[in-house]
Design an enzyme around this catalytic site. Structure first.
Site, PDB file in Angstrom:
ATOM      1  N   ASP A  36       5.691  32.982  58.169  1.00 37.45           N
ATOM      2  CA  ASP A  36       6.329  31.928  58.954  1.00 37.45           C
ATOM      3  C   ASP A  36       7.746  31.584  58.511  1.00 37.45           C
ATOM      4  O   ASP A  36       8.379  30.708  59.091  1.00 37.45           O
ATOM      5  CB  ASP A  36       5.490  30.643  58.873  1.00 37.45           C
ATOM      6  CG  ASP A  36       4.195  30.781  59.642  1.00 37.45           C
ATOM      7  OD1 ASP A  36       4.112  31.684  60.494  1.00 37.45           O
ATOM      8  OD2 ASP A  36       3.265  29.995  59.380  1.00 37.45           O
ATOM      9  N   HIS A 239      27.293  47.770  42.505  1.00 34.74           N
ATOM     10  CA  HIS A 239      26.613  46.776  43.348  1.00 34.74           C
ATOM     11  C   HIS A 239      25.390  46.183  42.643  1.00 34.74           C
ATOM     12  O   HIS A 239      24.342  45.991  43.239  1.00 34.74           O
ATOM     13  CB  HIS A 239      26.210  47.396  44.689  1.00 34.74           C
ATOM     14  CG  HIS A 239      27.366  47.595  45.607  1.00 34.74           C
ATOM     15  ND1 HIS A 239      27.311  48.364  46.748  1.00 34.74           N
ATOM     16  CD2 HIS A 239      28.635  47.128  45.556  1.00 34.74           C
ATOM     17  CE1 HIS A 239      28.488  48.357  47.341  1.00 34.74           C
ATOM     18  NE2 HIS A 239      29.313  47.609  46.642  1.00 34.74           N
ATOM     19  N   ASP A 256      31.288  39.104  40.613  1.00 33.60           N
ATOM     20  CA  ASP A 256      31.870  39.315  41.937  1.00 33.60           C
ATOM     21  C   ASP A 256      31.131  38.376  42.872  1.00 33.60           C
ATOM     22  O   ASP A 256      29.968  38.619  43.218  1.00 33.60           O
ATOM     23  CB  ASP A 256      31.693  40.784  42.352  1.00 33.60           C
ATOM     24  CG  ASP A 256      32.382  41.099  43.683  1.00 33.60           C
ATOM     25  OD1 ASP A 256      32.727  40.158  44.426  1.00 33.60           O
ATOM     26  OD2 ASP A 256      32.559  42.304  43.970  1.00 33.60           O
ATOM     27  N   ASP A 267      36.144  36.341  48.496  1.00 29.77           N
ATOM     28  CA  ASP A 267      35.618  37.494  47.742  1.00 29.77           C
ATOM     29  C   ASP A 267      36.436  37.645  46.461  1.00 29.77           C
ATOM     30  O   ASP A 267      37.564  38.140  46.509  1.00 29.77           O
ATOM     31  CB  ASP A 267      35.739  38.739  48.643  1.00 29.77           C
ATOM     32  CG  ASP A 267      35.112  39.974  48.020  1.00 29.77           C
ATOM     33  OD1 ASP A 267      34.477  39.859  46.963  1.00 29.77           O
ATOM     34  OD2 ASP A 267      35.270  41.063  48.622  1.00 29.77           O
ATOM     35  N   HIS A 346      35.988  53.500  43.606  1.00 32.78           N
ATOM     36  CA  HIS A 346      35.988  52.799  44.900  1.00 32.78           C
ATOM     37  C   HIS A 346      37.418  52.558  45.381  1.00 32.78           C
ATOM     38  O   HIS A 346      38.372  52.904  44.695  1.00 32.78           O
ATOM     39  CB  HIS A 346      35.170  51.507  44.835  1.00 32.78           C
ATOM     40  CG  HIS A 346      35.670  50.486  43.842  1.00 32.78           C
ATOM     41  ND1 HIS A 346      36.774  49.690  44.084  1.00 32.78           N
ATOM     42  CD2 HIS A 346      35.204  50.125  42.618  1.00 32.78           C
ATOM     43  CE1 HIS A 346      36.951  48.874  43.055  1.00 32.78           C
ATOM     44  NE2 HIS A 346      36.027  49.123  42.139  1.00 32.78           N
ATOM     45  N   HIS A 350      39.738  45.802  51.153  1.00 30.75           N
ATOM     46  CA  HIS A 350      39.188  45.842  52.508  1.00 30.75           C
ATOM     47  C   HIS A 350      39.677  44.604  53.237  1.00 30.75           C
ATOM     48  O   HIS A 350      40.114  43.632  52.605  1.00 30.75           O
ATOM     49  CB  HIS A 350      37.650  45.886  52.468  1.00 30.75           C
ATOM     50  CG  HIS A 350      37.044  44.837  51.568  1.00 30.75           C
ATOM     51  ND1 HIS A 350      36.849  43.544  51.961  1.00 30.75           N
ATOM     52  CD2 HIS A 350      36.628  44.891  50.277  1.00 30.75           C
ATOM     53  CE1 HIS A 350      36.321  42.856  50.954  1.00 30.75           C
ATOM     54  NE2 HIS A 350      36.182  43.644  49.916  1.00 30.75           N
ATOM     55  N   HIS A 357      33.421  42.338  54.488  1.00 26.84           N
ATOM     56  CA  HIS A 357      34.134  43.567  54.859  1.00 26.84           C
ATOM     57  C   HIS A 357      34.445  43.388  56.334  1.00 26.84           C
ATOM     58  O   HIS A 357      33.632  43.699  57.196  1.00 26.84           O
ATOM     59  CB  HIS A 357      33.281  44.813  54.605  1.00 26.84           C
ATOM     60  CG  HIS A 357      33.030  45.051  53.141  1.00 26.84           C
ATOM     61  ND1 HIS A 357      32.198  46.019  52.668  1.00 26.84           N
ATOM     62  CD2 HIS A 357      33.520  44.433  52.035  1.00 26.84           C
ATOM     63  CE1 HIS A 357      32.186  45.988  51.336  1.00 26.84           C
ATOM     64  NE2 HIS A 357      32.968  45.025  50.937  1.00 26.84           N
ATOM     65  N   GLU A 380      41.419  44.819  44.692  1.00 25.82           N
ATOM     66  CA  GLU A 380      40.343  44.806  43.699  1.00 25.82           C
ATOM     67  C   GLU A 380      40.176  46.113  42.927  1.00 25.82           C
ATOM     68  O   GLU A 380      39.142  46.772  43.010  1.00 25.82           O
ATOM     69  CB  GLU A 380      39.020  44.457  44.383  1.00 25.82           C
ATOM     70  CG  GLU A 380      38.695  45.252  45.643  1.00 25.82           C
ATOM     71  CD  GLU A 380      37.313  44.869  46.197  1.00 25.82           C
ATOM     72  OE1 GLU A 380      36.337  44.903  45.435  1.00 25.82           O
ATOM     73  OE2 GLU A 380      37.234  44.546  47.402  1.00 25.82           O
ATOM     74  N   TYR A 384      35.527  51.427  35.081  1.00 30.59           N
ATOM     75  CA  TYR A 384      34.137  51.307  34.646  1.00 30.59           C
ATOM     76  C   TYR A 384      33.811  52.467  33.725  1.00 30.59           C
ATOM     77  O   TYR A 384      33.789  53.619  34.174  1.00 30.59           O
ATOM     78  CB  TYR A 384      33.207  51.318  35.873  1.00 30.59           C
ATOM     79  CG  TYR A 384      33.705  50.409  36.986  1.00 30.59           C
ATOM     80  CD1 TYR A 384      33.342  49.062  37.011  1.00 30.59           C
ATOM     81  CD2 TYR A 384      34.580  50.893  37.965  1.00 30.59           C
ATOM     82  CE1 TYR A 384      33.829  48.221  38.014  1.00 30.59           C
ATOM     83  CE2 TYR A 384      35.068  50.066  38.955  1.00 30.59           C
ATOM     84  CZ  TYR A 384      34.688  48.728  38.982  1.00 30.59           C
ATOM     85  OH  TYR A 384      35.184  47.907  39.960  1.00 30.59           O
ATOM     86  N   ARG A 401      36.552  44.677  36.821  1.00 30.86           N
ATOM     87  CA  ARG A 401      37.167  44.623  38.156  1.00 30.86           C
ATOM     88  C   ARG A 401      37.857  43.277  38.257  1.00 30.86           C
ATOM     89  O   ARG A 401      37.328  42.276  37.758  1.00 30.86           O
ATOM     90  CB  ARG A 401      36.123  44.797  39.267  1.00 30.86           C
ATOM     91  CG  ARG A 401      36.713  44.683  40.670  1.00 30.86           C
ATOM     92  CD  ARG A 401      35.821  45.224  41.794  1.00 30.86           C
ATOM     93  NE  ARG A 401      34.572  44.519  41.975  1.00 30.86           N
ATOM     94  CZ  ARG A 401      33.375  44.962  41.578  1.00 30.86           C
ATOM     95  NH1 ARG A 401      33.277  46.119  40.950  1.00 30.86           N
ATOM     96  NH2 ARG A 401      32.280  44.261  41.785  1.00 30.86           N
ATOM     97  N   GLU A 403      39.549  41.011  41.305  1.00 30.41           N
ATOM     98  CA  GLU A 403      39.652  40.992  42.772  1.00 30.41           C
ATOM     99  C   GLU A 403      40.201  39.665  43.270  1.00 30.41           C
ATOM    100  O   GLU A 403      39.666  38.601  42.947  1.00 30.41           O
ATOM    101  CB  GLU A 403      38.264  41.220  43.392  1.00 30.41           C
ATOM    102  CG  GLU A 403      38.246  41.084  44.903  1.00 30.41           C
ATOM    103  CD  GLU A 403      36.913  41.459  45.528  1.00 30.41           C
ATOM    104  OE1 GLU A 403      35.865  41.244  44.887  1.00 30.41           O
ATOM    105  OE2 GLU A 403      36.931  41.954  46.675  1.00 30.41           O
TER     106      GLU A 403
HETATM  107  N1  GLY Z   1      31.881  41.842  47.073  1.00 30.90           N
HETATM  108  C1  GLY Z   1      32.033  42.964  47.885  1.00 30.90           C
HETATM  109  C2  GLY Z   1      33.320  43.599  47.674  1.00 30.90           C
HETATM  110  O1  GLY Z   1      34.023  43.278  46.749  1.00 30.90           O
HETATM  111  O2  GLY Z   1      33.733  44.402  48.443  1.00 30.90           O
HETATM  112 MN    MN Z   2      35.781  42.960  47.958  1.00 29.38          MN
HETATM  113 MN    MN Z   3      33.937  41.406  45.753  1.00 32.86          MN
END
Ligand code: GLY
Ligand code: MN
Ligand code: MN
Length: 433
Positions: A36, A239, A256, A267, A346, A350, A357, A380, A384, A401, A403
């Protein structure tokens, strides 16, 4: 406060881009989590962009052409349901509040849609996003087709509405910029809060709780995406969302996390030492990523192509990886061979907006998009270092990272997340106090 003029303007612009035909845009379906219990409802971004209407079970029908018109289908007022679930606008109040030309109960959708689609040249929708919805739209078109002998004509084309909406959403208006700055401010404070309370022996989820506390305390409705709180080796998992490990003295923690405020995402990533003091090797990697980010941010300006910040970041990172003994050879060789990807796998950013995103192309006709004032993007870069043969051991399990969220301005960019500290001295000072 809801400003109907904002949404009326957006619908008028969309109608002008469509030129003719009719758009059918529905909000997101409600989704069950288990038995539910539902997942918290989150409207569809395109639908909300055009309506400001946040209730589930709602569909916008927008006519382009000489006499543009917007119709909303929504839930009826229902005292019984409102006692259990809360207020609903109902068609009449929704029309007044949100500036629609007409409104109808959602229960009439199946009956009225074939009439509304009759004699329209094209139907615009988010083709392919949800097969059930595609089937519904095709079903209505088929109902019109079944009546052609009585003189109506059926739409000859189904077109993707997103190509227009993506372009619109790519350039943020004043309202969006204001909301995104507020979201960025809340998220920056959440990161400061996490830095202040972090101690060896805490669990990652305890820092996550601090972030959520700050988001909600300041009125943000939810995290914009699942928060990443990654200590030690977890900082090298891009992730990582388990957030259940203990934070150890001598490790870094990578966070993050960003809130969603009134439909808009922020973000931010910050990386800092659990103890409050960077070790030598942590400093080396951190300073490298920070320099790469500065180089990338310097490329965020109108006229530069989308790829310019990424290229700038990669150049700095590759040189640093050579200098630190992570990669062998020259920086240009490391870029050419792609060897830097062992530590930076990466992209550098974005689009950011209603979706973390966000909507919008990156490349068109084979060329990267040029940056324009009003665009919002993340910057960002990261580095690593997993344990591995030939990788200097002192850097193992350091994942960094950094960002930020950048608004392209007339002359460059504005970092709207600058309140979250990122210089080594500022971080250490905040954590000491
Ligand atoms: N938190 C997702 C990214 O940094 O793209
Ligand atoms: Mn991001
Ligand atoms: Mn992020």
């Amino acid at each position: 406060m809801i400003d109907p003029a904002l949404y009326t303007r957006r619908r008028a612009r969309l109608a002008a881009l469509m030129a003719n035909g009719v758009a059918v845009v529905r909000t997101a379906p409600e989704r069950l989590r288990n038995r539910d219990s539902s997942y918290p409802f989150r409207f569809d971004s395109y639908f909300h962009y055009l309506t400001g209407f946040a209730e589930p079970e709602a569909v916008l029908v927008l006519f382009a052409g000489k006499n543009p018109k917007s119709i909303l289908f929504c839930r009826e007022k229902d005292m019984e349901r409102e006692i259990w679930d809360g207020f609903r606008y109902g068609p009449e109040k929704a029309r007044e509040t949100f500036g629609f030309d007409e409104t109808f109960p959602i229960a009439k959708l199946d009956e009225l849609l074939p009439q509304l689609l009759a004699n329209q040249a094209a139907v615009f929708c988010d083709v392919g996003a949800d097969p059930n919805w595609d089937q519904q739209v095709i079903g209505w078109i088929n109902k019109v087709r079944a009546q052609v002998r009585s003189g109506v004509s059926a739409p000859g084309e189904i077109r993707d509405i997103r190509r227009f909406l993506d372009d619109m959403r790519l350039i943020k208006d004043e309202y969006e910029i204001g909301t995104m700055k507020r979201a960025a401010g809340i998220s920056s404070e959440a990161h400061r809060r996490a830095m202040r309370v972090a101690r060896p022996g805490m669990y990652e989820y305890q820092l996550e709780a601090e972030l959520i506390h700050e988001f909600r305390r300041q009125g943000a409705q939810a995290p914009a995406y699942t928060s990443i709180v990654a200590g030690g080796a977890n900082s090298c998992v891009l992730h990582y969302v388990q957030n259940d490990a203990v934070l150890n003295d001598g490790d870094v923690v990578l966070i993050d996390a960003g809130c969603e405020l009134d439909g808009y995402a922020s973000d931010i990533t910050r990386t800092f030492p659990v103890s409050g003091k960077f070790t030598g090797p942590q400093r080396d990697i951190y300073q490298l990523v920070l320099s790469a980010q500065a180089a990338a941010i310097a490329q965020v300006k109108p006229g530069n192509e989308w790829e310019a910040p990424h290229d700038a970041a990669v150049k700095v990172l590759a040189q640093g990886m050579v200098d630190l003994g992570l990669c062998k050879g020259s920086a240009s060789g490391v870029i050419e061979s792609g060897d830097y990807r062992r530590f930076y796998m990466h992209r550098t950013g974005h689009w950011l907006g209603m979706d973390v995103h966000d909507a919008g192309d990156y490349k068109r006709n084979g060329a990267w998009l040029a940056l324009m004032p009003g665009m919002m993007l993340t910057v960002e870069p990261g580095c690593y270092v997993r344990p591995g043969e030939g990788v200097p051991e002192k850097f193992w399990n350091i994942g960094v990272r950094i960002e930020d969220d950048a608004l392209v301005t007339d002359s460059g960019c504005e970092i709207i997340t600058a309140a979250a500290p990122k210089n080594i001295d500022d971080i250490e000072l905040l954590m000491r106090d």
